[in-house]
Scaffold this motif. Structure first.
Motif, mmCIF file in Angstrom:
data_model
loop_
_atom_site.group_PDB
_atom_site.id
_atom_site.type_symbol
_atom_site.label_atom_id
_atom_site.label_comp_id
_atom_site.label_asym_id
_atom_site.label_seq_id
_atom_site.Cartn_x
_atom_site.Cartn_y
_atom_site.Cartn_z
ATOM 1 N N LYS A 199 0.874 -1.375 -0.126
ATOM 2 C CA LYS A 199 -0.049 -0.037 0.055
ATOM 3 C C LYS A 199 0.876 1.304 -0.098
ATOM 4 C CE LYS A 199 -3.955 -2.323 0.788
ATOM 5 N NZ LYS A 199 -4.946 -2.390 -0.289
ATOM 6 N N VAL A 200 0.320 2.325 -0.413
ATOM 7 C CA VAL A 200 1.037 3.491 -0.518
ATOM 8 C C VAL A 200 -0.057 4.800 0.052
ATOM 9 C CG1 VAL A 200 1.781 5.531 -1.556
ATOM 10 C CG2 VAL A 200 2.406 3.299 -2.476
ATOM 11 N N VAL A 201 0.241 5.361 1.133
ATOM 12 C CA VAL A 201 -0.602 6.393 1.754
ATOM 13 C C VAL A 201 -0.020 7.738 1.440
ATOM 14 C CG1 VAL A 201 0.846 5.996 4.067
ATOM 15 C CG2 VAL A 201 -1.397 7.182 3.813
ATOM 16 N N CYS A 202 -0.808 8.786 0.910
ATOM 17 C CA CYS A 202 -0.629 10.017 0.671
ATOM 18 C C CYS A 202 -1.414 10.982 1.682
ATOM 19 C CB CYS A 202 -0.878 10.352 -0.811
ATOM 20 S SG CYS A 202 -0.006 9.295 -1.975
ATOM 21 N N ASN A 213 -3.314 0.811 -3.918
ATOM 22 C CA ASN A 213 -2.907 -0.324 -3.723
ATOM 23 C C ASN A 213 -1.370 -0.406 -4.705
ATOM 24 O OD1 ASN A 213 -4.850 -1.761 -2.498
ATOM 25 N ND2 ASN A 213 -6.210 -1.799 -4.333
ATOM 26 N N TRP A 214 -0.494 -1.017 -4.314
ATOM 27 C CA TRP A 214 0.593 -1.159 -5.218
ATOM 28 C C TRP A 214 0.606 -1.789 -6.275
ATOM 29 C CZ3 TRP A 214 5.183 1.258 -4.210
ATOM 30 C CH2 TRP A 214 6.281 0.849 -4.812
ATOM 31 N N LYS A 215 1.285 -0.788 -7.476
ATOM 32 C CA LYS A 215 1.118 -1.300 -8.973
ATOM 33 C C LYS A 215 -0.612 -0.654 -9.332
ATOM 34 C CE LYS A 215 4.443 -4.620 -9.577
ATOM 35 N NZ LYS A 215 4.996 -5.684 -9.891
ATOM 36 N N GLY A 218 -3.562 4.256 -10.432
ATOM 37 C CA GLY A 218 -4.318 5.147 -11.219
ATOM 38 C C GLY A 218 -5.417 6.103 -10.642
ATOM 39 N N ASN A 219 -5.879 5.239 -9.450
ATOM 40 C CA ASN A 219 -6.781 5.800 -8.460
ATOM 41 C C ASN A 219 -6.779 5.265 -7.042
ATOM 42 O OD1 ASN A 219 -9.041 7.316 -7.734
ATOM 43 N ND2 ASN A 219 -10.735 6.408 -8.926
ATOM 44 N N MET A 220 -7.235 5.883 -6.167
ATOM 45 C CA MET A 220 -7.183 5.539 -4.893
ATOM 46 C C MET A 220 -7.833 4.181 -4.384
ATOM 47 S SD MET A 220 -9.341 8.397 -2.909
ATOM 48 C CE MET A 220 -11.090 8.649 -3.352
ATOM 49 N N SER A 221 -7.541 3.336 -3.382
ATOM 50 C CA SER A 221 -8.382 2.219 -3.127
ATOM 51 C C SER A 221 -9.320 2.723 -1.747
ATOM 52 C CB SER A 221 -7.538 1.136 -2.872
ATOM 53 O OG SER A 221 -6.428 1.593 -1.831
ATOM 54 N N ASP A 222 -8.871 3.986 -1.160
ATOM 55 C CA ASP A 222 -9.178 3.820 0.436
ATOM 56 C C ASP A 222 -8.988 5.362 0.578
ATOM 57 O OD1 ASP A 222 -10.781 3.945 2.404
ATOM 58 O OD2 ASP A 222 -9.647 2.343 3.415
ATOM 59 N N ARG A 223 -9.632 6.112 1.483
ATOM 60 C CA ARG A 223 -9.427 7.036 2.103
ATOM 61 C C ARG A 223 -10.018 7.413 3.399
ATOM 62 N NH1 ARG A 223 -13.642 11.310 1.696
ATOM 63 N NH2 ARG A 223 -12.167 12.970 1.074
ATOM 64 N N PHE A 224 -9.092 8.206 4.169
ATOM 65 C CA PHE A 224 -9.461 8.427 5.553
ATOM 66 C C PHE A 224 -9.708 9.866 6.028
ATOM 67 C CE2 PHE A 224 -7.852 8.707 10.200
ATOM 68 C CZ PHE A 224 -9.039 8.292 10.694
ATOM 69 N N PRO A 225 -10.496 10.636 6.181
ATOM 70 C CA PRO A 225 -10.792 11.864 6.281
ATOM 71 C C PRO A 225 -10.802 12.291 7.863
ATOM 72 C CG PRO A 225 -12.896 11.004 6.112
ATOM 73 C CD PRO A 225 -11.957 9.718 5.834
#
Length: 367
Positions: A199-202, A213-215, A218-225
């Motif tokens: 995973k990558v978190v930004c 998700n790694w590789k 193109g678009n996020m798999s999840d978000r946390f606000p």
């Protein structure tokens, strides 16, 4: 809920000017470097004996004409790389601080971040959206400042975040763009690879964390606000725990999958948290303290033990409670109340400047 932060009594070290960045040695756990707005580089030694833990400034020297914006080590920790608003890149001996080589005008714009890929390859990003692999390649796929650079464990995947709100991925060996994510709603300020490289978190200036998700960039798999305001910097504590440095002057510890703010840690500042870094063994965390001229040391080894125990208890409650989903709302409400009770400040930090655009934007200004 108790509003007292964990580890708010750790040692501090104060400097004469504002600290812009910091970095631990990848080999020596008790050596950390801090770059200042004045262009100085400080060698910080952590003293950890049985009776008392402290930090001492063992060496300081002027290394750039303008502010030091990022620091890197070669993998063998023998050399230090620094980049600056003065557009230069400099390589020095870690042991003595002696200059090895320098590139006076490495970019046409102030350099903002760097990533040491290996002993021979260095990637840097500037305020105009350019990413350069020193002497190998130059990319310009972003229209705003490059905020962070991170390299995968394969040493061929380079991740970049930018002020335009995209995660851009390059293939280092092939020297070409691999993929760029969809445009997000706010500046992306930092990125970290977590969950054993899957995973990558930004982080963003809206206080939202985006997950990829790694590789599958193109678009996020999840978000946390879950944050009440902008997130300035990120650091990993372990593969499922991270620390965030926020514009409200608080450092927060978060668990991932499921995502939850576990606690405010360290001392709270009245100004945004400028920098966070974790030691190579993740036993120490250093971040801005009560002022931007002061760094604080947090015992992240003990912190991880406390947080992992807390995660187990929360997991048991969630399995047995119909109202478990309300816990995150209560946590967010707590953070909102804390942020509103803080003293408001109209002064912008020297690290960024807000743009008058529909979405919340920040950009580097003269330091």
């Amino acid at each position: 809920m108790n509003s007292t932060a964990l580890f708010d009594d750790g040692p501090e070290i104060e400097f004469s000017t504002e600290i812009m960045c910091s970095r631990f040695s990848p080999i020596t756990q008790n050596l950390c470097l801090a770059g200042a707005i004045s262009g100085h580089l400080h060698w910080i030694q952590i003293n950890d004996d049985e009776n008392e833990r402290s930090m001492s400034n063992i060496r300081s020297m002027k290394v750039h004409k303008k502010s030091v914006r990022a620091i890197g080590f070669t993998p063998d920790s023998q050399s230090i790389v620094t980049v600056s608003k003065d557009k230069s890149i400099k390589l020095r001996s870690t042991e003595t601080g002696k200059m090895i080589t320098k590139y006076k005008r490495a970019h046409n714009s102030p350099i903002n971040c760097l990533c040491v890929v290996d002993n021979c390859v260095l990637a840097t990003g500037d305020d105009d959206g350019y990413v350069k692999k020193k002497s190998l390649a130059e990319f310009h796929d972003c229209d705003d400042y490059i905020s962070d650079l991170t390299c995968g464990s394969d040493r061929r995947t380079l991740l970049t975040t930018s002020g335009e709100g995209t995660l851009t991925v390059y293939n280092v060996r092939n020297k070409k763009l691999q993929i760029q994510s969809e445009l997000m709603d706010s500046d992306l300020t930092a990125c970290q690879i977590v969950k054993d490289g899957t995973k990558v978190v930004c982080s963003t200036m809206e206080g939202v964390l985006y997950f990829f998700n790694w590789k599958e960039f193109g678009n996020m798999s999840d978000r946390f606000p879950g944050h009440p305001g902008g997130i300035e910097c990120l650091s990993t504590l372990d593969q499922s725990l991270i620390a965030t440095g926020c514009e409200d002057g608080k450092i927060r510890a978060l668990s991932l999958y499921p995502h939850r703010i576990m606690s405010v840690i360290g001392r709270t500042s009245t100004m945004p948290i400028q920098t966070l870094c974790t030691s190579c063994d993740t036993d120490y965390l250093i971040g801005t303290s009560t002022s931007q001229e002061t760094l604080q040391l947090i015992d992240s080894k003990q912190l991880k033990t406390i947080l992992n125990e807390k995660k187990k208890k929360v997991g048991k409650r969630q399995n047995n409670s119909f109202f478990a989903d309300l816990e995150m709302n209560e946590q967010t409400k707590f953070d909102d109340e804390q942020a509103q009770s803080s003293d408001d400040s109209d002064s912008s930090d020297d690290h960024y400047q807000k743009k008058k655009q529909p979405k919340k934007k920040k950009k580097k200004v003269d330091c």
